[in-house]
Design a protein around this motif. Structure first.
Motif, PDB file in Angstrom:
ATOM      1  N   ASP A  59       0.875  -0.692  -0.116  1.00 31.99           N
ATOM      2  CA  ASP A  59      -0.120  -0.055   0.195  1.00 31.99           C
ATOM      3  C   ASP A  59       0.769   1.092   0.131  1.00 31.99           C
ATOM      4  O   ASP A  59       0.299   2.420  -0.326  1.00 31.99           O
ATOM      5  N   TRP A  60       2.160   1.323   0.490  1.00 30.35           N
ATOM      6  CA  TRP A  60       3.305   2.742   0.589  1.00 30.35           C
ATOM      7  C   TRP A  60       3.609   2.976  -0.600  1.00 30.35           C
ATOM      8  O   TRP A  60       4.230   3.729  -1.015  1.00 30.35           O
ATOM      9  N   LEU A  61       3.508   2.416  -1.848  1.00 31.57           N
ATOM     10  CA  LEU A  61       4.234   2.719  -2.767  1.00 31.57           C
ATOM     11  C   LEU A  61       3.770   3.444  -3.787  1.00 31.57           C
ATOM     12  O   LEU A  61       4.940   4.720  -4.115  1.00 31.57           O
ATOM     13  N   PRO A  62       2.632   4.276  -3.157  1.00 32.99           N
ATOM     14  CA  PRO A  62       2.183   5.700  -3.919  1.00 32.99           C
ATOM     15  C   PRO A  62       2.458   6.424  -3.143  1.00 32.99           C
ATOM     16  O   PRO A  62       3.200   7.998  -3.455  1.00 32.99           O
ATOM     17  N   SER A  63       3.074   6.636  -1.830  1.00 35.82           N
ATOM     18  CA  SER A  63       4.079   7.357  -1.094  1.00 35.82           C
ATOM     19  C   SER A  63       6.193   7.725  -1.965  1.00 35.82           C
ATOM     20  O   SER A  63       6.559   8.915  -1.420  1.00 35.82           O
ATOM     21  N   LEU A  64       5.569   6.619  -3.251  1.00 33.37           N
ATOM     22  CA  LEU A  64       7.593   7.672  -3.431  1.00 33.37           C
ATOM     23  C   LEU A  64       7.037   8.165  -4.330  1.00 33.37           C
ATOM     24  O   LEU A  64       7.006   8.167  -5.966  1.00 33.37           O
ATOM     25  N   GLY A  65       6.716   9.214  -3.962  1.00 37.31           N
ATOM     26  CA  GLY A  65       6.572  10.479  -5.626  1.00 37.31           C
ATOM     27  C   GLY A  65       6.918  10.979  -6.109  1.00 37.31           C
ATOM     28  O   GLY A  65       7.072  11.205  -7.659  1.00 37.31           O
TER      29      GLY A  65
END
Length: 779
Positions: A455-461
């Protein structure tokens, strides 16, 4: 020889008085003359007195030397005897055993006898015999003993032993070198022993005895602050260790067999051990090089001046495919100012990555790719706080995130790019990389990574390149929706369970957010659904591969009709369940180079608008349900076409003469012998084409398949390697189109043809094999 008194001739000599008397008697015998005048007698007596005094002094000196040697000999024997007795008695003390061992002391008669014998041995050595020359029979003329031989010793049996030769300058330098390397923990002492043939020992010998530069060996130091005086953190120490470490790399990786020596181990300074490479990016160096601006540590001492800084190696790039064989030595850790390390495409480099490589505090880029490196990635890599690029792809590394083998990645917050591509024994779910806010590229391709996308993939902006193909991921890809900076997304060959619809990977209200997407490969992912129209709205999209899924329905004709100035050059939709006609609006994709619509359920006519695609080089239309018809006339304008498949497309009538004009065809259904000189295989079976194919027999074709079988063939062909009959639908039914799946590693271009396992053999009688197959089928 016994003395006249029956003694052994040793006592007088040992006391010194007997020796003096013997020399005086010898002098008397030597100088006896007839009677002479009194003055002459007086002069003779004075001379005799002086000679006797000189000889007495000489004998005294010799006796002193003899006694000293005897005492030393006795001391050695006492120690040895005590140790032996201690061992025999089970004790640990050299003078006696604690459990019944006998203590041997100086007054022991055995020791006394040995002491006497040792003195005699020394006398015999000094005087060149048994001593009777000094104590010879009374009245016998005596000869003075020869001078002591400084290079000869003897055993208790009197056998001579050669004295050690004086140490040479190189021997002394080698010992100083070994002392230094051990004292400052530069190399493992076990690798430096004389019996070792290790790279570490060979490098030490080279730098001492063979290096034409004769670099000064720093002092190993003996006081408590020796390391601050001459250690590797000083200019002199670092210079020496730098040269030694690079020499160790040379020997550890089979340097004498390198394809390019890079001038290693020449007398030049080690920063000159490199080759210059000219490329599109300009001039680069292969080998050690210096950028002139090393990052010094706080403990670097001695004031590195500008000249010394300019000679600190900051980059080490080994020539790819340089025939390196062996292991990476831990001594490279001493090049602590390295910013870049590259060992690429050298399969002979094996073993594990040294744990010590995690100590590179100034490392920015590390490339250890396409080697034979194995084992786990050292957790110490998490200590390289400045590292921005870590490429470990195409090795034999292993690790399981379930055991925490990749947890260290979460601490490498400076990482911009990380690749573990093609390491088959890397397994588990993607570790937590949510703190890596600077990450631009991430690849776990061709590994055993599995599970759902985190789920944290989108945090890698800042993430632009996400390569997760050829793994075992499952679940939904919805988490990727909204990752607006993605440029390349490779998800092919996974086990996702998701539906492709109008919201796939994007919210229709925010399509502009995906303006940067250039390559999208979601082939062979078990996706269901349809081809979404919004994919054709991505203005920068160049590659779209959705092949080998379960997509159904028609192509989005309306969305394709709205396309303006498309950059799409690769469109592959083969091996789905797409149906309906191919829309004429496909002509708006006017930049297409590759179009693959094969193995679907398309119907209707093959649209002539495809002929407007002037850049087209690869066109695969085979295995569809098109209406019957001739070979399309519009193909005549496709002059750039190199690969064409019309297999199982319901073509009929005769083969048109104009196909000879398609001079660039490599794999065509063409018949002109002058324009097909590279042709190796032709597949035009499973159609209704008629005519004569013998014009192609002038070519050395490996495989030529047509409908020339049976008693009433549609085509006549005397050189076909396989003739099929219409009633045999299984003839040539191998998946010849299976290899047209684009591979992103090769820029979606054809690398090689590999039609079926084992390839095509010119020595195989395919007609015979086909007849045998037909014979096995019951009528």
């Amino acid at each position: 020889m016994a003395s006249p008194e029956g003694g052994d001739g040793r006592g007088d000599v040992e006391s010194g008085a007997g020796a003096s008397a013997a020399f005086a008697a010898a002098a008397d015998e030597e100088f006896q003359r007839p009677p002479v005048e009194p003055d002459a007698i007086n002069r003779m007596m004075r001379t005799r007195t002086k000679v006797i005094a000189a000889l007495s002094l000489l004998v005294a000196v010799l006796v002193a030397v003899i006694v000293a040697l005897a005492v030393q000999n006795q001391s050695n024997k006492n120690v040895a005897g005590g140790e032996a007795a201690g061992v025999a008695g089970g004790g640990s003390d050299a003078t006696g055993g604690a459990a019944g061992g006998t203590s041997v002391g100086k007054d022991d008669p055995i020791v006394d006898a040995e002491d006497d014998l040792g003195i005699v041995e020394v006398l015999e050595t000094v005087f060149g015999g048994s001593g009777e020359a000094a104590d010879g029979p009374q009245g016998e003329q005596l000869v003075a003993a020869p001078a002591p031989a400084p290079t000869v010793a003897s055993t208790s049996e009197g056998a001579p032993l050669p004295a050690p030769a004086p140490a040479s300058e190189d021997d002394l330098r080698l010992q100083r070198t070994l002392d230094y390397l051990i004292a400052h923990d530069v190399a493992d002492p076990n690798s430096l022993t004389a019996e070792s043939a290790s790279p570490q020992r060979r490098a030490a010998v080279w730098i001492v005895k063979e290096d034409g530069r004769r670099v000064a060996v720093p002092s190993s130091g003996s006081d408590s602050d020796a390391s601050s005086t001459c250690g590797p953190s000083t200019p002199a120490g670092y210079r020496f260790v730098q040269r030694y470490s690079l020499a160790t790399l040379y020997y550890a990786t089979g340097g004498p067999r390198w394809t390019s020596s890079l001038d290693f181990l020449t007398s030049d300074h080690e920063y000159a051990w490199h080759a210059v490479q000219l490329g599109f990016a300009g001039v680069s160096f292969l080998g050690p090089s210096c950028d002139g601006n090393p990052d010094l540590d706080e403990d670097d001492e001695g004031g590195f001046d500008a000249s010394e800084k300019a000679r600190i190696v900051t980059d080490l790039r080994i020539v790819p495919t340089n025939n390196m064989t062996g292991t990476l030595p831990p001594e490279l850790r001493h090049l602590r100012h390295l910013k870049s390390l590259s060992v690429d495409r050298n399969r002979g480099v094996v073993g594990s990555i040294p744990e010590e490589y995690g100590s590179f505090q100034h490392m920015i880029e590390m490339l250890l790719a396409e080697t034979g490196l194995s084992g786990k990635i050292p957790p110490s890599f998490g200590e390289m706080k400045k590292l921005k690029s870590l490429v470990l792809e195409k090795n034999e590394l292993m690790g399981d995130t379930a055991r925490g083998d990749l947890d260290f990645l979460g601490d490498m917050t400076s990482l911009v790019g990380f690749s573990l591509d093609c390491n088959a024994e890397i397994a588990g779910t993607i570790p937590d990389l949510s703190k890596l806010s600077n990450l631009v590229g991430l690849s776990f391709s061709n590994t055993k990574m599995n599970g759902a996308l985190p789920d944290w993939l989108p945090s890698l902006g800042k993430l632009r390149y996400l390569w997760l193909d050829d793994c075992e991921f499952d679940g939904s890809v919805g988490v990727l929706r909204g990752m607006t900076n993605l440029t390349e997304l490779y998800l092919e060959d996974n086990r996702f369970d998701d539906v492709v619809d109008d919201n796939f990977l994007a919210d229709l209200k925010n399509l502009a957010d995906l303006k940067n997407l250039v390559r999208l490969d979601v082939s062979n992912c078990s996706f269901t659904g349809k081809v979404p129209g919004h994919f054709f709205d991505f203005s920068e999209l160049r590659v779209l591969d959705m092949s080998l899924n379960d997509l159904e329905g028609e192509l989005p004709a309306e969305a394709m009709s709205n396309v303006r100035a498309s950059k799409l050059d690769f469109l592959s939709l083969h091996s789905n369940k797409l149906s309906g006609p191919v829309p004429p609006s496909i002509e708006n994709l006017n930049n297409l180079v590759t179009l693959d619509l094969s193995t679907n359920e398309f119907t209707g006519d093959i649209p002539e608008e495809i002929g407007e695609l002037e850049s087209l080089e690869v066109l695969f239309l085979g295995r569809n349900d098109y209406d019957e018809g001739p070979v399309p006339e519009w193909l005549r304008n496709a002059t750039r076409l190199k690969e064409l498949s019309l297999k199982s497309t319901s073509r009929n009538e005769t083969i048109p003469e104009w196909m000879r004009e398609l001079a660039n065809l490599f794999f065509p259904a063409s018949w002109d012998s002058a324009s097909c000189s590279s042709l190796e295989a032709i597949l035009v079976d499973d159609n209704s084409l008629a005519g004569n194919a013998d014009a192609m027999c002038a070519h050395a074709l490996v495989h030529f398949v047509s409908d020339c079988g049976g008693p009433d063939p549609e085509l006549t062909c005397d050189c076909c390697t396989l003739c099929c009959r219409d009633e045999n639908v299984a003839c040539n039914d191998a998946e010849w189109l299976g290899n047209n799946h684009g591979i992103w590693e090769f820029e979606y271009e054809r690398v090689a043809w590999d039609f079926e396992e084992g390839g095509i053999s010119p020595f195989t009688n395919y007609n015979y094999l086909q007849s045998q197959s037909e014979a096995e089928v019951p009528p």
